[in-house]
Scaffold this active site. Structure first.
Site, mmCIF file in Angstrom:
data_model
loop_
_atom_site.group_PDB
_atom_site.id
_atom_site.type_symbol
_atom_site.label_atom_id
_atom_site.label_comp_id
_atom_site.label_asym_id
_atom_site.label_seq_id
_atom_site.Cartn_x
_atom_site.Cartn_y
_atom_site.Cartn_z
ATOM 1 N N TRP A 52 0.808 -1.221 0.000
ATOM 2 C CA TRP A 52 0.000 0.000 0.000
ATOM 3 C C TRP A 52 0.843 1.274 0.000
ATOM 4 O O TRP A 52 0.293 2.365 -0.046
ATOM 5 C CB TRP A 52 -0.923 0.021 1.224
ATOM 6 C CG TRP A 52 -0.272 -0.433 2.517
ATOM 7 C CD1 TRP A 52 -0.397 -1.658 3.102
ATOM 8 C CD2 TRP A 52 0.628 0.311 3.353
ATOM 9 N NE1 TRP A 52 0.365 -1.727 4.246
ATOM 10 C CE2 TRP A 52 1.001 -0.525 4.428
ATOM 11 C CE3 TRP A 52 1.158 1.608 3.307
ATOM 12 C CZ2 TRP A 52 1.874 -0.116 5.440
ATOM 13 C CZ3 TRP A 52 2.033 2.021 4.310
ATOM 14 C CH2 TRP A 52 2.381 1.161 5.364
ATOM 15 N N LYS A 109 -3.229 -8.218 -7.316
ATOM 16 C CA LYS A 109 -3.999 -7.860 -6.121
ATOM 17 C C LYS A 109 -3.360 -6.667 -5.433
ATOM 18 O O LYS A 109 -2.203 -6.744 -5.003
ATOM 19 C CB LYS A 109 -4.010 -9.024 -5.125
ATOM 20 C CG LYS A 109 -4.935 -8.766 -3.947
ATOM 21 C CD LYS A 109 -4.640 -9.681 -2.769
ATOM 22 C CE LYS A 109 -3.867 -8.990 -1.676
ATOM 23 N NZ LYS A 109 -4.515 -7.808 -1.102
ATOM 24 N N SER A 154 5.972 -7.511 3.005
ATOM 25 C CA SER A 154 6.799 -7.815 4.177
ATOM 26 C C SER A 154 7.507 -9.167 4.018
ATOM 27 O O SER A 154 7.037 -10.056 3.296
ATOM 28 C CB SER A 154 5.913 -7.848 5.426
ATOM 29 O OG SER A 154 4.906 -8.832 5.273
ATOM 30 N N CYS A 164 10.201 0.836 1.696
ATOM 31 C CA CYS A 164 11.019 -0.361 1.940
ATOM 32 C C CYS A 164 12.503 -0.023 2.043
ATOM 33 O O CYS A 164 13.239 -0.652 2.786
ATOM 34 C CB CYS A 164 10.795 -1.381 0.837
ATOM 35 S SG CYS A 164 11.108 -0.708 -0.794
HETATM 36 P P1 NAD Z 1 2.262 -6.926 3.609
HETATM 37 O O1 NAD Z 1 3.239 -8.035 3.436
HETATM 38 O O2 NAD Z 1 1.414 -6.913 4.813
HETATM 39 O O3 NAD Z 1 1.250 -6.876 2.374
HETATM 40 C C1 NAD Z 1 1.707 -6.870 1.044
HETATM 41 C C2 NAD Z 1 0.648 -7.497 0.179
HETATM 42 O O4 NAD Z 1 0.464 -8.848 0.627
HETATM 43 C C3 NAD Z 1 -0.721 -6.831 0.274
HETATM 44 O O5 NAD Z 1 -1.373 -6.890 -0.981
HETATM 45 C C4 NAD Z 1 -1.439 -7.693 1.299
HETATM 46 O O6 NAD Z 1 -2.846 -7.663 1.150
HETATM 47 C C5 NAD Z 1 -0.889 -9.058 0.982
HETATM 48 N N1 NAD Z 1 -0.938 -9.949 2.137
HETATM 49 C C6 NAD Z 1 -0.957 -9.624 3.453
HETATM 50 N N2 NAD Z 1 -1.060 -10.728 4.216
HETATM 51 C C7 NAD Z 1 -1.116 -11.771 3.359
HETATM 52 C C8 NAD Z 1 -1.242 -13.168 3.554
HETATM 53 N N3 NAD Z 1 -1.329 -13.725 4.757
HETATM 54 N N4 NAD Z 1 -1.234 -13.947 2.461
HETATM 55 C C9 NAD Z 1 -1.128 -13.422 1.225
HETATM 56 N N5 NAD Z 1 -1.036 -12.104 0.979
HETATM 57 C C10 NAD Z 1 -1.028 -11.288 2.043
HETATM 58 O O7 NAD Z 1 3.083 -5.599 3.445
HETATM 59 P P2 NAD Z 1 2.536 -4.114 3.484
HETATM 60 O O8 NAD Z 1 2.246 -3.803 4.907
HETATM 61 O O9 NAD Z 1 1.444 -3.921 2.488
HETATM 62 O O10 NAD Z 1 3.784 -3.322 2.934
HETATM 63 C C11 NAD Z 1 4.863 -3.055 3.728
HETATM 64 C C12 NAD Z 1 5.986 -4.012 3.471
HETATM 65 O O11 NAD Z 1 6.302 -4.044 2.073
HETATM 66 C C13 NAD Z 1 7.249 -3.606 4.166
HETATM 67 O O12 NAD Z 1 7.870 -4.716 4.731
HETATM 68 C C14 NAD Z 1 8.091 -3.035 3.031
HETATM 69 O O13 NAD Z 1 9.463 -3.056 3.281
HETATM 70 C C15 NAD Z 1 7.696 -3.907 1.897
HETATM 71 N N6 NAD Z 1 7.993 -3.267 0.605
HETATM 72 C C16 NAD Z 1 9.050 -3.745 -0.130
HETATM 73 C C17 NAD Z 1 9.369 -3.142 -1.344
HETATM 74 C C18 NAD Z 1 10.533 -3.646 -2.164
HETATM 75 O O14 NAD Z 1 10.596 -3.314 -3.351
HETATM 76 N N7 NAD Z 1 11.458 -4.411 -1.614
HETATM 77 C C19 NAD Z 1 8.614 -2.071 -1.802
HETATM 78 C C20 NAD Z 1 7.545 -1.612 -1.030
HETATM 79 C C21 NAD Z 1 7.245 -2.238 0.183
#
Ligand code: NAD
Length: 520
Positions: free
Chosen positions: A184, A208, A262, A319
């Site tokens: 997000w 998604k 994450s 990130c």
């Molecule tokens: P998140 O892992 O909670 O969610 C990311 C996506 O996964 C969302 O679409 C979410 O709905 C989905 N998701 C959540 N729980 C899930 C589950 N149990 N099973 C399957 N899908 C699931 O992360 P966030 O809070 O949306 O974003 C923050 C994280 O993203 C941070 O850790 C950040 O460092 C990382 N990030 C990394 C990059 C990169 O390029 N390395 C870029 C942006 C963000």
């Protein structure tokens, strides 16, 4: 998150500020917006199979914006079926590359033309400042699609140096159906980082968005269809991670899953791949990136400005945020003073106000999480220099100002765990070796910055740092021409951006031809 400071140019140079509305105009335009709130499958919008919906709220007010279709496993099945049918029919994968390019270029132009509308949507849905969404996120989203589109008819295969009497070609083919799950913090840009290379290389996609930020991607998909992307090639399934995300991860007919989010959730995609069809898994995960400031730096105001962008831009929800500021003991006080001065030009407030630089955190649970880390920092004995509390509570929004902890040790939780908020940990060092050791002492390896006036130090330390991107005298991730990806638990399997992103969405095929009439 293509960064504004790719070069040493100030933020503004790379921004399209002519489109940014003042607050009054923004509010008026919001009143006239028609939001797309249904799933986008096989070229059209439709509700979820079971009719469920969920509320998406404005993080700057805590108020509901609208409700959105809550997809489930059956909707993922429908989207994958549409994507597979498009792949099998070859409507996209086998389209003349020049034609595919023209459609994606038309889409990019349309995104540019709708930057203001898309930026407004992103601002109310994600709490991000309007200056960033309209001025940076949307132009960069269009630029990403355009960059990959332009590459389509310029990438060649290879002819191997095979023996006389044979011809061997090495070609790339689309992997087929790509599942993408994105976060997000940069909803449109993170989607574009997946969609640009996946679509350019001829794949069909089921994507998604994070459930807090569905709205911009639904509109982007509609603009894509209008630009000519064939039905079934781009599908958006909105809904929660643990249902829609998991259904994508487990799906037996998805060939590759590209995940940004994450580290914890990334692990699950690996497990689901192993348990299902061994789909390829591309992971872009979290970070705890160091910024090392050496004793010889002369331009401390510049260092402070870059360090502030590194941790406070996008509310620290980034990130590659430079959340550990590792500074030579002799310069720490000067740096803290320069940071204090710098923060005078970082107003926190209404994201619709163009003067705002720090908007709202994404949600109440995330606000609570960030504040809980502030409490952890206090209990661990770090000294809170500034910030650390909820502000502007009367707005109903989730605001936290720039927060700095001094006296942090690298073994403290606030130095080890990703907070994903505007919280900076300042850690002191005495020697170069110590600085490198502290920087590398982390589970992550996404990005790093080095500040020094000594080229020898810069080169030595850049080599020693275990991170996917190392910036010298700036907080920077490069631009669309450079790959972006992590070491260690920041992810693996591929890279976003650049032509390297194309490899991960393609299969490599060898065709070995034995020539008739040859002696072999
Ligand atoms: P998140 O892992 O909670 O969610 C990311 C996506 O996964 C969302 O679409 C979410 O709905 C989905 N998701 C959540 N729980 C899930 C589950 N149990 N099973 C399957 N899908 C699931 O992360 P966030 O809070 O949306 O974003 C923050 C994280 O993203 C941070 O850790 C950040 O460092 C990382 N990030 C990394 C990059 C990169 O390029 N390395 C870029 C942006 C963000």
């Amino acid at each position: 998150m293509v960064l504004p400071n790719v070069t040493d140019a100030p933020f503004e140079v790379l921004m399209t500020d002519t489109l940014i509305p003042d607050r009054e105009a923004a509010v008026a335009e919001l009143g006239g917006l028609t939001l797309r709130t249904n799933l986008f499958i096989d070229g059209g919008f439709r509700p979820a199979r079971d009719g469920r919906r969920f509320v998406t709220e404005n993080p700057a007010t805590g108020q509901s914006i609208t409700d959105v279709a809550e997809g489930g496993a059956a909707d993922v099945d429908a989207a994958v079926a549409a994507a597979r049918s498009a792949a099998d029919r070859g409507v996209w994968a086998r389209m003349d590359p020049g034609a595919r390019k023209r459609i994606l270029l038309a889409w990019a132009d349309s995104i540019d033309a709708h930057a203001r509308e898309l930026g407004l949507i992103e601002t109310i849905d994600a709490g991000k400042p309007i200056t960033d969404t309209v001025g940076l996120d949307m132009p960069e989203t269009a630029a990403c699609i355009r960059w990959h589109a332009e590459a389509i008819d310029k990438l060649y295969g290879q002819v191997a140096p095979s023996p006389e009497g044979t011809v061997a070609t090495i070609t790339r083919e689309p992997v087929g159906v790509v599942g993408a799950v994105v976060p997000w913090n940069y909803p449109a840009q993170m989607a574009a980082w997946k969609l640009g290379p996946a679509l350019a290389t001829g794949n069909s996609v089921v994507i998604k968005p994070a459930s807090t930020t569905s709205l911009s991607l639904l509109r982007l998909a509609e603009l894509g269809a209008e630009a000519g992307i064939p039905d079934g090639v781009l599908n958006v399934v909105t809904g929660p991670g643990d249902t829609v995300g998991a259904a994508i991860g487990r799906h037996p007919d998805i060939d590759c899953v590209a995940f940004t989010g994450s580290t914890e959730v990334g692990r699950r995609f690996l497990a689901w791949s192993a348990e299902s069809n061994l789909k390829r898994v591309l992971l872009e995960l979290g970070g705890k990136s160091p910024q090392i400031v050496f004793g010889d730096v002369t331009e401390m105001a510049h260092v402070a400005a870059q360090a502030a962008v590194a941790i406070f831009w996008n509310m620290g929800e980034n990130c590659s945020a430079g959340s550990r500021l590792i500074v030579h003991r002799s310069r720490k006080d000067a740096l803290l003073e320069a940071l204090r001065e710098e923060l005078a030009s970082w107003p926190v407030g209404d994201p619709l106000d163009p003067s705002t630089k720090i908007g709202a955190l994404i949600s109440k649970p995330h606000l609570d999480r960030v504040l809980a880390y502030v409490q952890v920092g206090r209990e661990e004995g770090a000294r809170l220099v500034t910030g650390g509390e909820r502000i502007l509570e009367e707005t109903g929004g989730y605001f936290v100002g720039p927060t700095i902890f001094d006296g942090v040790r690298n073994d403290m939780r606030i130095a080890r765990e990703e907070i994903f908020g505007p919280v900076l940990s300042v850690i002191e060092f005495d020697t170069e070796a110590e600085a490198v050791a502290i920087a590398n002492d982390t589970a992550y390896g996404l990005a790093a910055s080095i500040y020094t006036d000594d080229l020898n130090v810069a080169h030595r330390v850049a080599r020693d740092l275990r991170a996917g991107t190392v910036a010298v005298n700036a907080y920077a991730e490069g631009d669309m021409t450079t790959p972006f990806g992590g070491y260690k638990q920041s992810g693996f399997g591929g890279h976003d951006k650049s032509v390297h992103a194309h490899d991960q969405y393609t299969e490599m095929k060898t065709t070995w031809i034995v020539l008739r009439g040859s002696s072999r």
